[in-house]
Design a protein around this motif. Structure first.
Motif, PDB file in Angstrom:
ATOM      1  N   LYS A 167     -12.229  -2.152  -5.692  1.00 43.55           N
ATOM      2  CA  LYS A 167     -11.922  -2.951  -4.497  1.00 43.55           C
ATOM      3  C   LYS A 167     -11.246  -2.106  -3.423  1.00 43.55           C
ATOM      4  O   LYS A 167     -11.539  -2.254  -2.236  1.00 43.55           O
ATOM      5  CB  LYS A 167     -11.031  -4.141  -4.862  1.00 43.55           C
ATOM      6  CG  LYS A 167     -11.755  -5.221  -5.625  1.00 43.55           C
ATOM      7  CD  LYS A 167     -10.791  -6.335  -6.005  1.00 43.55           C
ATOM      8  CE  LYS A 167     -11.484  -7.442  -6.759  1.00 43.55           C
ATOM      9  NZ  LYS A 167     -10.554  -8.516  -7.139  1.00 43.55           N
ATOM     10  N   ALA A 214     -12.789  -1.259   0.245  1.00 36.27           N
ATOM     11  CA  ALA A 214     -12.034  -1.549   1.476  1.00 36.27           C
ATOM     12  C   ALA A 214     -11.909  -0.303   2.341  1.00 36.27           C
ATOM     13  O   ALA A 214     -12.008  -0.372   3.570  1.00 36.27           O
ATOM     14  CB  ALA A 214     -10.652  -2.097   1.120  1.00 36.27           C
ATOM     15  N   ASN A 248     -11.084  -0.965   6.207  1.00 38.29           N
ATOM     16  CA  ASN A 248     -10.138  -2.075   6.210  1.00 38.29           C
ATOM     17  C   ASN A 248      -8.857  -1.578   5.532  1.00 38.29           C
ATOM     18  O   ASN A 248      -8.676  -1.706   4.320  1.00 38.29           O
ATOM     19  CB  ASN A 248     -10.723  -3.283   5.478  1.00 38.29           C
ATOM     20  CG  ASN A 248      -9.844  -4.509   5.598  1.00 38.29           C
ATOM     21  OD1 ASN A 248      -8.636  -4.395   5.797  1.00 38.29           O
ATOM     22  ND2 ASN A 248     -10.449  -5.670   5.462  1.00 38.29           N
ATOM     23  N   GLU A 297      -6.549  -4.167   3.561  1.00 43.49           N
ATOM     24  CA  GLU A 297      -7.056  -4.467   2.223  1.00 43.49           C
ATOM     25  C   GLU A 297      -6.883  -3.269   1.302  1.00 43.49           C
ATOM     26  O   GLU A 297      -6.474  -3.412   0.154  1.00 43.49           O
ATOM     27  CB  GLU A 297      -8.544  -4.839   2.299  1.00 43.49           C
ATOM     28  CG  GLU A 297      -8.825  -6.223   1.812  1.00 43.49           C
ATOM     29  CD  GLU A 297     -10.309  -6.539   1.828  1.00 43.49           C
ATOM     30  OE1 GLU A 297     -11.085  -5.894   1.085  1.00 43.49           O
ATOM     31  OE2 GLU A 297     -10.677  -7.446   2.583  1.00 43.49           O
ATOM     32  N   TYR A 311      -4.718  -3.500  -2.148  1.00 43.12           N
ATOM     33  CA  TYR A 311      -5.233  -3.235  -3.497  1.00 43.12           C
ATOM     34  C   TYR A 311      -4.516  -2.063  -4.152  1.00 43.12           C
ATOM     35  O   TYR A 311      -4.292  -2.072  -5.370  1.00 43.12           O
ATOM     36  CB  TYR A 311      -6.745  -3.012  -3.469  1.00 43.12           C
ATOM     37  CG  TYR A 311      -7.518  -4.287  -3.241  1.00 43.12           C
ATOM     38  CD1 TYR A 311      -7.318  -5.405  -4.055  1.00 43.12           C
ATOM     39  CD2 TYR A 311      -8.436  -4.391  -2.209  1.00 43.12           C
ATOM     40  CE1 TYR A 311      -8.020  -6.576  -3.842  1.00 43.12           C
ATOM     41  CE2 TYR A 311      -9.145  -5.569  -1.993  1.00 43.12           C
ATOM     42  CZ  TYR A 311      -8.929  -6.658  -2.810  1.00 43.12           C
ATOM     43  OH  TYR A 311      -9.618  -7.817  -2.602  1.00 43.12           O
TER      44      TYR A 311
END
Length: 163
Positions: A114, A118, A123, A126, A130
């Motif tokens: 993840k 991201a 991003n 994010e 994470y």
């Protein structure tokens, strides 16, 4: 159909428990890695591990005196989000009936994926979230392993003055 006096189940909310002395002497008290919420999941997991039966008595009524609460809605990667994730890690990885190492590695792999995804999307919020979740998981893991080891042992534990 005739109603049985007791139905065996895998879980009962802690608000309605009646524990035998033998149960407490076998399982001990609540594990301190659970401050609030998750402690009943953990206790029932320990009961199943130690072959202590959990049952529901259908002809008994329980009143759990508490205020009505709205479901909490909070932002992803907020303080509340990480508190909920920590509780989830404790319950999931603390279950002594399951392979903790496999679940831990699966969670690590998922969070790395993840965060990488991201980052590819640029991003950064994010990505950072994470990574913080990954750090939390790695930080919690040693405590969870200690908890699992102790919870596999029979005897009074987590009850101050009785250990």
């Amino acid at each position: 159909n005739k109603i049985k006096p007791v139905y065996e189940v895998p879980f009962v909310n802690a608000a309605s428990w009646l524990l035998s002395r033998k149960c407490v002497e076998t399982l001990g008290g609540f594990d301190p890695i659970f401050f609030h919420y998750g402690e009943d999941d953990n206790y029932c997991q320990r009961a199943r591990y130690h072959n202590v039966k959990i049952g529901v008595v259908p002809n008994v009524k329980i009143i759990h005196d508490r205020e009505l609460r709205q479901k909490q809605i909070f932002n992803v990667f907020s303080k509340q989000y990480f508190l909920k994730r920590e509780k989830g890690f404790n319950v999931t990885l603390g279950d002594i009936n399951n392979d903790c190492d496999f679940k831990y590695k699966t969670l690590i792999k998922g969070l790395r994926f993840k965060s990488f995804k991201a980052l590819l999307k640029l991003n950064l919020k994010e990505f950072s979230g994470y990574l913080n979740e990954l750090k939390l998981l790695k930080k919690r893991y040693p405590s969870i392993l200690r908890s699992r080891k102790l919870n596999k042992e029979i005897g009074i534990k987590y009850l101050s003055g009785l250990n």
